[in-house]
Design a protein around this motif. Structure first.
Motif, short mmCIF file in Angstrom:
data_model
loop_
_atom_site.label_atom_id
_atom_site.label_comp_id
_atom_site.label_asym_id
_atom_site.label_seq_id
_atom_site.Cartn_x
_atom_site.Cartn_y
_atom_site.Cartn_z
N PRO A 35 -61.91 12.83 101.69
CA PRO A 35 -62.63 12.60 102.94
C PRO A 35 -62.98 11.12 103.09
O PRO A 35 -62.98 10.37 102.11
CB PRO A 35 -63.89 13.47 102.80
CG PRO A 35 -64.00 13.81 101.37
CD PRO A 35 -62.65 13.65 100.75
N ASP A 36 -63.28 10.70 104.31
CA ASP A 36 -63.58 9.30 104.58
C ASP A 36 -64.73 8.75 103.74
O ASP A 36 -64.72 7.59 103.38
CB ASP A 36 -63.91 9.10 106.07
CG ASP A 36 -62.69 9.25 106.96
OD1 ASP A 36 -61.55 9.16 106.46
OD2 ASP A 36 -62.88 9.47 108.17
N PHE A 93 -56.90 23.48 96.16
CA PHE A 93 -56.14 24.67 95.78
C PHE A 93 -57.05 25.89 95.64
O PHE A 93 -56.69 26.99 96.07
CB PHE A 93 -55.38 24.43 94.47
CG PHE A 93 -54.05 23.76 94.66
CD1 PHE A 93 -52.91 24.52 94.92
CD2 PHE A 93 -53.92 22.40 94.57
CE1 PHE A 93 -51.68 23.92 95.10
CE2 PHE A 93 -52.69 21.78 94.74
CZ PHE A 93 -51.57 22.54 95.02
N GLU A 94 -58.21 25.72 95.02
CA GLU A 94 -59.13 26.85 94.81
C GLU A 94 -59.61 27.43 96.14
O GLU A 94 -59.68 28.65 96.29
CB GLU A 94 -60.35 26.40 94.00
CG GLU A 94 -60.06 26.16 92.54
CD GLU A 94 -61.25 25.52 91.83
OE1 GLU A 94 -62.38 25.54 92.37
OE2 GLU A 94 -61.04 25.00 90.72
N ARG A 95 -59.94 26.57 97.08
CA ARG A 95 -60.51 27.02 98.35
C ARG A 95 -59.48 27.19 99.46
O ARG A 95 -59.81 27.71 100.52
CB ARG A 95 -61.58 26.03 98.80
CG ARG A 95 -62.75 25.99 97.84
CD ARG A 95 -63.80 25.07 98.32
NE ARG A 95 -64.94 25.10 97.39
CZ ARG A 95 -65.98 24.32 97.49
NH1 ARG A 95 -66.06 23.46 98.47
NH2 ARG A 95 -66.95 24.41 96.61
N GLY A 96 -58.26 26.69 99.22
CA GLY A 96 -57.24 26.75 100.27
C GLY A 96 -57.61 25.91 101.47
O GLY A 96 -57.40 26.31 102.60
N LYS A 97 -58.18 24.73 101.19
CA LYS A 97 -58.66 23.85 102.27
C LYS A 97 -58.13 22.44 102.10
O LYS A 97 -57.96 21.94 100.99
CB LYS A 97 -60.19 23.79 102.27
CG LYS A 97 -60.85 25.07 102.72
CD LYS A 97 -62.34 24.87 102.82
CE LYS A 97 -63.02 26.11 103.38
NZ LYS A 97 -64.45 25.88 103.57
N ASP A 98 -57.92 21.77 103.23
CA ASP A 98 -57.51 20.38 103.28
C ASP A 98 -58.64 19.51 102.69
O ASP A 98 -59.78 19.59 103.15
CB ASP A 98 -57.27 20.01 104.76
CG ASP A 98 -56.75 18.62 104.97
OD1 ASP A 98 -57.25 17.67 104.33
OD2 ASP A 98 -55.84 18.47 105.80
N PRO A 99 -58.34 18.68 101.67
CA PRO A 99 -59.39 17.87 101.07
C PRO A 99 -59.90 16.74 101.97
O PRO A 99 -60.97 16.19 101.74
CB PRO A 99 -58.72 17.29 99.82
CG PRO A 99 -57.27 17.29 100.13
CD PRO A 99 -57.04 18.46 101.04
#
Length: 149
Positions: free
Chosen positions: A129-130, A48-54
């Motif tokens: 992430p993997d 949410f903070e970075r607006g990026k897919d975790p």
């Protein structure tokens, strides 16, 4: 039986057995799952903070509302963000997610709105992430959970 024997000592074997035995303790399994839940919440917060897919680290496509108002995508009042919780169980399982009805469309993307006329792009905020689980398992906090009480 033959009159000879071989004795082999493996460094750390007894310690590894002790840790494996600890994993059958429901209290330890609960604590491990709960710890993993808090770590997943951290990844969600970061998404949410970075607006990026975790999972991939890709930037979310900005929402029209955020673009028009200078706001943040998936954050109008923070209800979705605040709704993300986890629940750990004594068998080591974990539920992590949101109870908001609109959470799924943001997580997966798809058609929404009246007559499904609006296309919502995927803006995944749950996931990892993997390499997350192997990193989690070697964290000092996890080792401490396996220590005898």
């Amino acid at each position: 039986m033959a009159g000879t024997a071989i004795s082999i000592e493996i460094d750390g074997f007894e310690e590894a057995l002790r840790k494996l035995n600890a994993l059958t303790d429901p209290k330890v399994l609960f604590k491990l799952a709960d710890f993993a839940g808090f770590e997943l919440k951290g990844l969600t917060n970061e998404a949410f903070e970075r607006g990026k897919d975790p999972v991939t680290g890709d930037k979310w496509e900005p929402s029209r509302r955020a673009s028009n108002s200078g706001g943040q995508t998936l954050w109008k009042r923070g209800d979705l963000f605040k709704s993300v919780q986890h629940e750990a169980f004594s068998d080591g399982s974990l539920l992590h997610g949101s109870n908001k009805i609109y959470a799924r469309i943001h997580q997966e993307g798809g058609q929404a709105g009246r007559n499904k006329k609006v296309t919502i792009p995927q803006r995944r905020f749950l996931g990892h992430p993997d390499d997350w689980l192997p990193k989690l398992l070697v964290m000092p906090e996890v080792g401490q959970l396996l220590e005898p009480v």
